[in-house]
Design a protein around this motif. Structure first.
Motif, PDB file in Angstrom:
ATOM      1  N   LEU A  68       0.837  -1.206   0.000  1.00 31.72           N
ATOM      2  CA  LEU A  68       0.000   0.000   0.000  1.00 31.72           C
ATOM      3  C   LEU A  68       0.867   1.249   0.000  1.00 31.72           C
ATOM      4  N   ASP A  69       1.916   1.236   0.827  1.00 30.15           N
ATOM      5  CA  ASP A  69       2.828   2.384   0.889  1.00 30.15           C
ATOM      6  C   ASP A  69       3.481   2.655  -0.462  1.00 30.15           C
ATOM      7  N   SER A  70       3.757   1.602  -1.215  1.00 28.32           N
ATOM      8  CA  SER A  70       4.415   1.771  -2.510  1.00 28.32           C
ATOM      9  C   SER A  70       3.439   2.182  -3.600  1.00 28.32           C
ATOM     10  N   ALA A  71       2.162   1.870  -3.414  1.00 27.74           N
ATOM     11  CA  ALA A  71       1.173   2.140  -4.460  1.00 27.74           C
ATOM     12  C   ALA A  71       0.568   3.536  -4.375  1.00 27.74           C
ATOM     13  N   LEU A  72       0.249   4.003  -3.167  1.00 31.61           N
ATOM     14  CA  LEU A  72      -0.494   5.252  -3.011  1.00 31.61           C
ATOM     15  C   LEU A  72       0.221   6.489  -3.567  1.00 31.61           C
ATOM     16  N   PRO A  73       1.549   6.634  -3.394  1.00 33.68           N
ATOM     17  CA  PRO A  73       2.208   7.811  -3.991  1.00 33.68           C
ATOM     18  C   PRO A  73       2.068   7.848  -5.512  1.00 33.68           C
ATOM     19  N   GLY A  74       2.104   6.672  -6.145  1.00 29.44           N
ATOM     20  CA  GLY A  74       1.919   6.624  -7.590  1.00 29.44           C
ATOM     21  C   GLY A  74       0.519   7.037  -7.994  1.00 29.44           C
ATOM     22  N   VAL A  75      -0.458   6.623  -7.212  1.00 27.58           N
ATOM     23  CA  VAL A  75      -1.844   7.024  -7.471  1.00 27.58           C
ATOM     24  C   VAL A  75      -1.983   8.536  -7.316  1.00 27.58           C
ATOM     25  N   GLY A 121      10.265  -9.402 -14.130  1.00 27.87           N
ATOM     26  CA  GLY A 121       9.578  -8.177 -13.723  1.00 27.87           C
ATOM     27  C   GLY A 121      10.386  -6.938 -14.040  1.00 27.87           C
ATOM     28  N   TYR A 122      11.683  -6.969 -13.764  1.00 27.89           N
ATOM     29  CA  TYR A 122      12.547  -5.822 -14.054  1.00 27.89           C
ATOM     30  C   TYR A 122      12.618  -5.555 -15.555  1.00 27.89           C
ATOM     31  N   VAL A 123      12.760  -6.610 -16.338  1.00 25.89           N
ATOM     32  CA  VAL A 123      12.853  -6.461 -17.790  1.00 25.89           C
ATOM     33  C   VAL A 123      11.554  -5.893 -18.348  1.00 25.89           C
ATOM     34  N   LEU A 124      10.423  -6.377 -17.855  1.00 24.34           N
ATOM     35  CA  LEU A 124       9.122  -5.901 -18.334  1.00 24.34           C
ATOM     36  C   LEU A 124       8.945  -4.417 -18.035  1.00 24.34           C
ATOM     37  N   ARG A 125       9.333  -3.998 -16.844  1.00 22.15           N
ATOM     38  CA  ARG A 125       9.190  -2.582 -16.490  1.00 22.15           C
ATOM     39  C   ARG A 125      10.011  -1.693 -17.421  1.00 22.15           C
ATOM     40  N   VAL A 126      11.245  -2.088 -17.676  1.00 19.57           N
ATOM     41  CA  VAL A 126      12.097  -1.290 -18.560  1.00 19.57           C
ATOM     42  C   VAL A 126      11.550  -1.306 -19.986  1.00 19.57           C
ATOM     43  N   VAL A 146       0.836   5.822 -15.513  1.00 23.29           N
ATOM     44  CA  VAL A 146      -0.054   4.655 -15.547  1.00 23.29           C
ATOM     45  C   VAL A 146       0.766   3.367 -15.536  1.00 23.29           C
ATOM     46  N   ALA A 147       1.820   3.335 -16.372  1.00 21.90           N
ATOM     47  CA  ALA A 147       2.664   2.136 -16.460  1.00 21.90           C
ATOM     48  C   ALA A 147       3.350   1.847 -15.133  1.00 21.90           C
ATOM     49  N   LYS A 148       3.853   2.898 -14.482  1.00 23.72           N
ATOM     50  CA  LYS A 148       4.528   2.703 -13.194  1.00 23.72           C
ATOM     51  C   LYS A 148       3.561   2.143 -12.155  1.00 23.72           C
ATOM     52  N   LEU A 149       2.322   2.633 -12.203  1.00 25.12           N
ATOM     53  CA  LEU A 149       1.318   2.169 -11.249  1.00 25.12           C
ATOM     54  C   LEU A 149       0.955   0.703 -11.509  1.00 25.12           C
ATOM     55  N   TRP A 203       2.790  -2.428  -7.739  1.00 24.86           N
ATOM     56  CA  TRP A 203       2.264  -3.456  -6.835  1.00 24.86           C
ATOM     57  C   TRP A 203       1.448  -4.544  -7.534  1.00 24.86           C
ATOM     58  N   PRO A 204       0.667  -4.247  -8.605  1.00 28.66           N
ATOM     59  CA  PRO A 204      -0.052  -5.366  -9.240  1.00 28.66           C
ATOM     60  C   PRO A 204       0.898  -6.421  -9.805  1.00 28.66           C
ATOM     61  N   LEU A 205       1.980  -5.981 -10.448  1.00 24.91           N
ATOM     62  CA  LEU A 205       2.954  -6.931 -10.983  1.00 24.91           C
ATOM     63  C   LEU A 205       3.668  -7.658  -9.847  1.00 24.91           C
ATOM     64  N   LEU A 206       3.941  -6.929  -8.759  1.00 19.04           N
ATOM     65  CA  LEU A 206       4.602  -7.550  -7.614  1.00 19.04           C
ATOM     66  C   LEU A 206       3.723  -8.620  -6.989  1.00 19.04           C
ATOM     67  N   VAL A 207       2.433  -8.321  -6.853  1.00 17.97           N
ATOM     68  CA  VAL A 207       1.498  -9.302  -6.292  1.00 17.97           C
ATOM     69  C   VAL A 207       1.423 -10.536  -7.187  1.00 17.97           C
ATOM     70  N   LEU A 208       1.358 -10.313  -8.508  1.00 18.79           N
ATOM     71  CA  LEU A 208       1.329 -11.428  -9.449  1.00 18.79           C
ATOM     72  C   LEU A 208       2.584 -12.277  -9.317  1.00 18.79           C
TER      73      LEU A 208
END
Length: 218
Positions: free
Chosen positions: A29-36, A159-164, A181-184, A188-193
């Protein structure tokens, strides 16, 4: 890992370490809310400093809540540090898209480190195992442990490769909204997956911490 059962298998070690690394649902949650906050402020005002200020304000609230509740502020402070660095970079260049540059570079650097660790068969995840045994490199004596750590390291690497791969073209196109949008979505959604997939892998085996030779000797 105080208060937690002592792990007896590699899978238990990795599960505990991954849980500590993300900080549970509060860490996510802490990592997601600033992006939102950044995305909402940017799409509303199209002003860089308003968007950055909204992100920092949300992160400071997260830090304050953790302090009041006497919880660890490690994850919240880590996110705040990244935000401050990103804001400093953007302030020097004047480009709103540069807010995302440190994150892209960090993901690229981690991708290289993880890839090299796999090629050399010293997968990064193996060091999570080594951190709880007397000999940090003992895990490499067991091919089964190395194979498991290779799979989990590959999962994190993906995950790192996909983000880049997604964010770099958006950065080059100076698409700030797309970057937000991409960063959001790739946060956390990609991390949860990734954690769900890792959990499936980890639940399929019970690899003892001690290598085969030591188990026979004991």
């Amino acid at each position: 890992m105080s208060g937690q059962p002592v792990p007896t298998t590699v899978e238990e070690v990795v599960r505990q370490r991954l849980s500590l690394a993300v900080g549970g649902w509060r860490g996510l949650l802490d990592s997601a809310l600033p992006g939102v906050a950044f995305l909402v402020a940017w799409t509303t005002t199209q002003d860089l400093w308003t968007a950055v200020g909204a992100s920092v304000a949300v992160m400071l609230v997260a830090v304050a809540v953790r302090v009041v509740r006497r919880e660890t502020v490690q994850h919240a402070l880590g996110g705040l540090f990244v935000l401050v660095v990103a804001a400093l970079v953007a302030s020097r260049t004047g480009r709103a898209g540069d807010v995302f540059l440190p994150g892209i570079l960090l993901n690229a650097a981690l991708a290289v480190v993880f890839a090299v660790s796999m090629v050399t068969r010293w997968p990064v995840v193996g060091f999570l195992v080594g951190a709880v045994v007397e000999e940090p490199t003992r895990w490499r004596r067991d091919p089964g442990v190395v194979a498991l750590c290779q799979k989990l390291t590959a999962l994190l690497l993906a995950g790192y490769v996909l983000r880049v791969a997604v964010q770099l073209p958006l950065y080059l196109a100076d698409d700030v909204t797309g970057l937000a949008v991409a960063k959001l979505l790739l946060g956390w959604p990609l991390l949860v997956l990734g954690l769900v997939v890792a959990s499936v892998v980890l639940l399929r085996g019970r690899t003892p911490l001690a290598p085969p030779a030591e188990r026979v000797a004991g």
